[in-house]
Design a protein around this motif. Structure first.
Motif, PDB file in Angstrom:
ATOM      1  N   ARG A  65      -1.384  10.821  -8.155  1.00  0.00           N
ATOM      2  CA  ARG A  65      -1.460   9.533  -8.847  1.00  0.00           C
ATOM      3  C   ARG A  65      -0.063   9.064  -9.249  1.00  0.00           C
ATOM      4  O   ARG A  65       0.286   7.891  -9.072  1.00  0.00           O
ATOM      5  N   LEU A  66       0.741   9.971  -9.777  1.00  0.00           N
ATOM      6  CA  LEU A  66       2.105   9.625 -10.159  1.00  0.00           C
ATOM      7  C   LEU A  66       2.937   9.242  -8.944  1.00  0.00           C
ATOM      8  O   LEU A  66       3.789   8.341  -9.016  1.00  0.00           O
ATOM      9  N   LEU A  67       2.684   9.903  -7.820  1.00  0.00           N
ATOM     10  CA  LEU A  67       3.380   9.568  -6.577  1.00  0.00           C
ATOM     11  C   LEU A  67       3.019   8.152  -6.133  1.00  0.00           C
ATOM     12  O   LEU A  67       3.901   7.360  -5.756  1.00  0.00           O
ATOM     13  N   LEU A  68       1.740   7.808  -6.178  1.00  0.00           N
ATOM     14  CA  LEU A  68       1.307   6.477  -5.760  1.00  0.00           C
ATOM     15  C   LEU A  68       1.875   5.408  -6.697  1.00  0.00           C
ATOM     16  O   LEU A  68       2.305   4.334  -6.243  1.00  0.00           O
ATOM     17  N   LEU A  69       1.895   5.691  -7.998  1.00  0.00           N
ATOM     18  CA  LEU A  69       2.472   4.741  -8.946  1.00  0.00           C
ATOM     19  C   LEU A  69       3.965   4.555  -8.687  1.00  0.00           C
ATOM     20  O   LEU A  69       4.483   3.435  -8.767  1.00  0.00           O
ATOM     21  N   SER A 181       5.627   9.795 -18.180  1.00  0.00           N
ATOM     22  CA  SER A 181       4.979   9.335 -16.955  1.00  0.00           C
ATOM     23  C   SER A 181       5.958   8.521 -16.114  1.00  0.00           C
ATOM     24  O   SER A 181       6.053   8.713 -14.892  1.00  0.00           O
ATOM     25  N   LEU A 182       6.700   7.641 -16.759  1.00  0.00           N
ATOM     26  CA  LEU A 182       7.682   6.825 -16.047  1.00  0.00           C
ATOM     27  C   LEU A 182       8.750   7.693 -15.394  1.00  0.00           C
ATOM     28  O   LEU A 182       9.169   7.447 -14.251  1.00  0.00           O
ATOM     29  N   TYR A 183       9.169   8.732 -16.092  1.00  0.00           N
ATOM     30  CA  TYR A 183      10.209   9.629 -15.574  1.00  0.00           C
ATOM     31  C   TYR A 183       9.753  10.317 -14.280  1.00  0.00           C
ATOM     32  O   TYR A 183      10.502  10.364 -13.301  1.00  0.00           O
ATOM     33  N   VAL A 184       8.522  10.796 -14.278  1.00  0.00           N
ATOM     34  CA  VAL A 184       8.001  11.465 -13.078  1.00  0.00           C
ATOM     35  C   VAL A 184       7.826  10.452 -11.946  1.00  0.00           C
ATOM     36  O   VAL A 184       8.106  10.752 -10.772  1.00  0.00           O
ATOM     37  N   GLN A 185       7.370   9.264 -12.274  1.00  0.00           N
ATOM     38  CA  GLN A 185       7.234   8.226 -11.249  1.00  0.00           C
ATOM     39  C   GLN A 185       8.591   7.890 -10.630  1.00  0.00           C
ATOM     40  O   GLN A 185       8.697   7.692  -9.405  1.00  0.00           O
ATOM     41  N   ILE A 186       9.620   7.807 -11.468  1.00  0.00           N
ATOM     42  CA  ILE A 186      10.967   7.531 -10.961  1.00  0.00           C
ATOM     43  C   ILE A 186      11.424   8.656 -10.041  1.00  0.00           C
ATOM     44  O   ILE A 186      12.032   8.410  -8.990  1.00  0.00           O
ATOM     45  N   PHE A 187      11.113   9.899 -10.409  1.00  0.00           N
ATOM     46  CA  PHE A 187      11.475  11.043  -9.564  1.00  0.00           C
ATOM     47  C   PHE A 187      10.856  10.902  -8.174  1.00  0.00           C
ATOM     48  O   PHE A 187      11.541  11.039  -7.153  1.00  0.00           O
ATOM     49  N   PHE A 188       9.560  10.593  -8.137  1.00  0.00           N
ATOM     50  CA  PHE A 188       8.902  10.401  -6.840  1.00  0.00           C
ATOM     51  C   PHE A 188       9.471   9.177  -6.119  1.00  0.00           C
ATOM     52  O   PHE A 188       9.614   9.179  -4.894  1.00  0.00           O
ATOM     53  N   GLY A 189       9.781   8.133  -6.879  1.00  0.00           N
ATOM     54  CA  GLY A 189      10.352   6.948  -6.278  1.00  0.00           C
ATOM     55  C   GLY A 189      11.677   7.232  -5.589  1.00  0.00           C
ATOM     56  O   GLY A 189      11.934   6.754  -4.477  1.00  0.00           O
ATOM     57  N   VAL A 190      12.530   8.024  -6.240  1.00  0.00           N
ATOM     58  CA  VAL A 190      13.824   8.389  -5.656  1.00  0.00           C
ATOM     59  C   VAL A 190      13.617   9.166  -4.357  1.00  0.00           C
ATOM     60  O   VAL A 190      14.297   8.919  -3.349  1.00  0.00           O
ATOM     61  N   LEU A 191      12.670  10.091  -4.367  1.00  0.00           N
ATOM     62  CA  LEU A 191      12.390  10.863  -3.150  1.00  0.00           C
ATOM     63  C   LEU A 191      11.913   9.958  -2.014  1.00  0.00           C
ATOM     64  O   LEU A 191      12.330  10.109  -0.862  1.00  0.00           O
ATOM     65  N   LEU A 192      11.046   9.010  -2.338  1.00  0.00           N
ATOM     66  CA  LEU A 192      10.517   8.118  -1.318  1.00  0.00           C
ATOM     67  C   LEU A 192      11.575   7.143  -0.794  1.00  0.00           C
ATOM     68  O   LEU A 192      11.519   6.708   0.355  1.00  0.00           O
ATOM     69  N   LEU A 193      12.538   6.806  -1.648  1.00  0.00           N
ATOM     70  CA  LEU A 193      13.594   5.870  -1.262  1.00  0.00           C
ATOM     71  C   LEU A 193      14.714   6.546  -0.469  1.00  0.00           C
ATOM     72  O   LEU A 193      15.499   5.863   0.197  1.00  0.00           O
ATOM     73  N   LEU A 194      14.785   7.861  -0.534  1.00  0.00           N
ATOM     74  CA  LEU A 194      15.895   8.587   0.098  1.00  0.00           C
ATOM     75  C   LEU A 194      15.991   8.347   1.617  1.00  0.00           C
ATOM     76  O   LEU A 194      17.102   8.098   2.119  1.00  0.00           O
TER      77      LEU A 194
END
Length: 299
Positions: A65-69, A181-194
């Motif tokens: 869920r956090l990954l999708l967000l 929650s925002l922090y974990v979402q940002i972490f996944f966001g950075v990975l997806l943007l890499l």
């Protein structure tokens, strides 16, 4: 004084639309998206990582869920807006971005089973007409001959992505604080943007684009959300959400003053109808179907 929290947050986000427009000439969209959230991640790490680590079982349980967000809020919304800035004016970006509250309500009807209201129906129709007038530059018949431009489509997709982000955040109610929650979402966001960053042609930071990255990563990604959260705590979510309607106004004023963009009649007419539609959807809450009164003779 409490009204200043959401008002300043909205002003920061409005200026960030101008930053997005300026970035189109100085840095690849994939690069500024990645740098922005990487910077925000590093700044938040000392404050969030210890608590997030202690709650790693919760994070693991809600990881998808956090990954999708993260995908919706940090990757698609921001990246599409940066790409749209290459072909869409800042004024147009501000107006199209202002549809987020309406799209959130419409998606809530579908996802959260929110009861449809007369305001949603009338506001949705009025906003649709306003958007058609806006993107066709006051000539709706043109859309039959010439489809929407890529920039407008990407900006509408960005707004839809963020609206879905807000709806899913409400539906899932992940048991983490807002910042964790925002922090974990940002972490996944950075990975997806890499991957996109690694394939981007222009990723070098310089004197021209570094201020844009700093503004987006610090003010728009950290300070503005903080002020918005403070506004929600003091004024309530419903009242605070109304301040989002100032985004296209602030954006238009700043774009005219600093980017020397021109405001045309179709901006006023289409943008005005769109905003009035959003307000109708937010404020008119009369149900479409009134409950039928039960007569005394009925069992």
């Amino acid at each position: 004084m409490n009204m200043l929290f959401p008002l300043i947050a909205v002003l920061i986000w409005s200026i960030n639309t101008i930053v997005s427009k300026l970035s189109a000439e100085s840095i690849d969209p994939a690069a500024i998206s990645f740098y922005r959230w990487l910077l925000a991640f590093f700044v938040l790490t000392p404050f969030c990582l210890p608590s997030v680590w202690r709650q790693r079982a919760v994070v693991k349980a809600h990881a998808w869920r956090l990954l999708l967000l993260g995908l919706l809020g940090m990757v698609l919304y921001q990246s599409l807006a940066y790409y749209a800035a290459h072909s869409v004016s800042a004024v147009m970006m501000g107006i199209l971005g202002a549809t987020i509250p309406l799209l959130t309500i419409l998606l809530s009807v579908l996802v959260l089973r929110l009861a449809p209201t007369r305001g949603i129906l009338a506001g949705g129709l009025l906003s649709f007409v306003g958007l058609v007038w806006l993107v066709s530059a006051g000539q709706p018949a043109r859309l039959l001959e010439q489809p929407l431009g890529a920039g407008e489509v990407m900006m509408l997709a960005a707004s839809t992505s963020y609206a879905l982000y807000g709806v899913l955040t409400r539906r899932w109610a992940i048991p983490l604080s807002v910042w964790h929650s925002l922090y974990v979402q940002i972490f996944f966001g950075v990975l997806l943007l890499l991957p996109g960053f690694l394939h981007a042609p222009a990723v070098t930071l310089n004197a021209r684009n570094l201020p844009l990255v700093l503004y987006a990563g610090l003010l728009a990604s950290i300070l503005a959300p903080y002020l918005w959260i403070m506004g929600v705590q003091r004024l309530g979510a419903s009242t605070t959400s109304l301040f989002m309607n100032f985004v296209p106004v602030f954006t238009a004023v700043i774009a005219v003053l600093f980017l020397h963009e021109q405001l045309h009649a179709y901006h006023w007419i289409g943008g005005g109808m769109t905003l009035v539609g959003v307000l109708l959807a937010q404020r008119v809450r009369t149900p479409l179907r009134q409950a039928r009164p039960v007569s005394e003779s009925e069992p």
